[in-house]
Write an enzyme that holds these catalytic residues in place. Structure first.
Site, short mmCIF file in Angstrom:
data_model
loop_
_atom_site.label_atom_id
_atom_site.label_comp_id
_atom_site.label_asym_id
_atom_site.label_seq_id
_atom_site.Cartn_x
_atom_site.Cartn_y
_atom_site.Cartn_z
N CYS A 164 -7.76 -38.12 -3.83
CA CYS A 164 -7.21 -36.78 -4.00
C CYS A 164 -5.93 -36.76 -4.82
O CYS A 164 -5.41 -35.70 -5.14
CB CYS A 164 -6.97 -36.13 -2.65
N HIS A 304 0.88 -31.40 -0.01
CA HIS A 304 -0.53 -31.75 0.06
C HIS A 304 -1.21 -30.85 1.09
O HIS A 304 -2.27 -30.31 0.83
CB HIS A 304 -0.68 -33.23 0.41
N GLU A 315 3.31 -35.32 6.71
CA GLU A 315 3.99 -34.85 5.51
C GLU A 315 5.31 -34.16 5.84
O GLU A 315 6.31 -34.34 5.14
CB GLU A 315 3.09 -33.91 4.71
N LYS A 336 -3.63 -24.85 -0.72
CA LYS A 336 -4.98 -25.19 -0.24
C LYS A 336 -5.44 -24.21 0.83
O LYS A 336 -6.64 -24.12 1.10
CB LYS A 336 -5.02 -26.61 0.31
N HIS A 341 -9.56 -27.48 -0.73
CA HIS A 341 -9.12 -28.78 -1.24
C HIS A 341 -10.04 -29.21 -2.38
O HIS A 341 -11.21 -29.52 -2.18
CB HIS A 341 -9.17 -29.79 -0.10
N PHE A 402 -7.43 -40.64 0.20
CA PHE A 402 -8.06 -41.70 0.99
C PHE A 402 -7.79 -43.05 0.32
O PHE A 402 -7.80 -43.17 -0.90
CB PHE A 402 -9.57 -41.49 1.07
#
Length: 414
Positions: A164, A304, A315, A336, A341, A402
């Site tokens: 991502c 994010h 975060e 998002k 996403h 990831f």
């Protein structure tokens, strides 16, 4: 050596909120959700039956017969880059095209192409009959190649894959190449078209997705107590990055300057983020250092913020660690909550959000906030539910993927 300055001179996007930047930005400022039941295939047997699809895009009208040679992720790449190049007003007939490159990110690539080709073989008689376009359509690096072919751009050209964080890595690399004098202009960005049966199935089996099937539009709830996973999205986003002197010489409209980037690895887990936000803190600190800015200089962070239980908490811890008391002066938002996403494309899109926030003095909201999470510091300004006006002189965009891949970028008003 003295590094060149890098500016943003063009923007392009195709997203679940609109098939261009203007419509996307309007939807973001107005707090519109792009989530709805999946229409591309029958998702009724999946635990998650909704997503943020691109709407009203006619590939036949845009590409004609050429669309059969491209997976949807490449089509999104071309649509976004076409808009960005047009917005930049680059006269490609007058430019040295060997000094113009394309660096493009995708975390997955042509998953629909792979699915269709494999399924046709599986239900056949065992004779391997694959399309000659099978491999060129599915490889993740084909998108920058197709963009360069379309416009005859002979400069640096490759794809970046960091889950991502892929498109953030792409534009960061583009910035560095221009800084070093290896290109005058680079179209940087990313695209993703993961809304295929294997994409939905894979993320569902990981329990990464929201299952709020009865109310898709409120399913993406970053920082809310009852968040239950992210909502898949798709689309593409592109930025034209240009050497400052080159942009000035041709009289380009300059949105802002790109001044820094950071990279880090969580080195922790295959899919889970570090619970204390260790890698996230290090990547933001690295981006600020590269930009030669202090935490107090930043006005806005596009986080994010995927709406996953652990990711959002980590975060926030990272932001507090890096920014300290200055964190409470920031605007923070997760767009998002509206776009879903976009996986490998998310960083480029959210970089555009930062650029537009600097340009317009508007911070788009984090929608779908209903109940505070007691495990998150709610004294921070998450720009919940409604856009806020403020002068944004500098903004940060965070992306985490990831494998523990982290990338952050910094934009600043001229």
């Amino acid at each position: 050596m003295e590094l060149k300055r890098v500016v943003v001179t063009g923007l392009g996007a195709i997203t679940p909120l609109g098939n261009n930047v203007a419509d996307t930005w309007k939807g973001l400022v107005e707090g519109v959700s792009g989530a709805a039941p999946i229409t591309r295939f029958d998702a009724s047997k999946f635990k998650s039956t909704f997503a943020c699809e691109v709407k009203g895009f006619d590939s036949n009208a845009y590409f004609g017969k050429e669309n059969r040679k491209m997976d949807l992720f490449s089509q999104y790449a071309i649509v976004a880059s076409d808009e960005a190049i047009a917005d930049s007003k680059l006269d490609l007939e007058k430019e040295n095209k060997d000094e113009i490159g394309v660096i493009w990110g995708a975390g997955i690539g042509g998953i629909q192409t792979f699915h269709e080709g494999s399924a046709e073989f599986a239900i056949g008689d065992g004779t391997p009959r694959f399309s000659p376009f099978f491999i060129p359509k599915l490889i993740a690096d084909i998108a920058p190649g197709m963009i360069s072919i379309r416009h005859g751009l002979g400069g640096p050209n490759f794809g970046t894959v960091s889950a991502c964080a892929s498109s953030t890595t792409a534009i960061s690399t583009a910035m560095d190449l221009i800084r070093l004098g290896k290109a005058k202009v680079i179209i940087g960005g990313g695209s993703e078209a993961p809304l295929a049966i294997p994409g939905l199935g894979g993320f569902t089996s990981m329990k990464a997705l929201s299952t709020r099937n009865d109310d898709p539009q409120t399913a993406s709830r970053p920082f809310d107590k009852n968040r239950d996973g992210f909502v898949m999205g798709e689309g593409g986003a592109a930025l034209v990055l240009e050497e400052y002197e080159h942009a000035i010489a041709r009289g380009a409209h300059i949105y802002c300057e790109m001044v820094g980037a950071g990279y880090s690895a969580d080195a922790y887990h295959m899919t889970a983020p570090h619970p204390d936000g260790d890698g996230a803190a290090r990547v933001m600190a690295a981006a600020l250092k590269d930009a030669n800015l202090e935490p107090k200089d930043i006005d806005y962070i596009n986080v994010h913020g995927t709406s996953t239980p652990q990711g959002d908490k980590g975060e926030v811890k990272a932001i507090l660690k890096v920014f300290g008391d200055d964190a409470y002066k920031l605007n923070i938002s997760s767009t998002k909550s509206m776009t879903g996403h976009l996986l490998g494309a998310t960083g480029a899109l959210e970089s555009i959000v930062c650029v537009k926030a600097i340009e317009t003095g508007i911070v788009p909201p984090t929608i779908n906030h209903f109940e505070d999470d007691p495990e998150i510091d709610n004294k921070l300004n998450f720009t919940f539910n409604k856009a806020q006006k403020r002068t944004v002189k500098a903004a940060v965009s965070n992306t985490f993927g990831f494998g523990g891949h982290n990338a952050s970028v910094v934009f600043k008003a001229l």
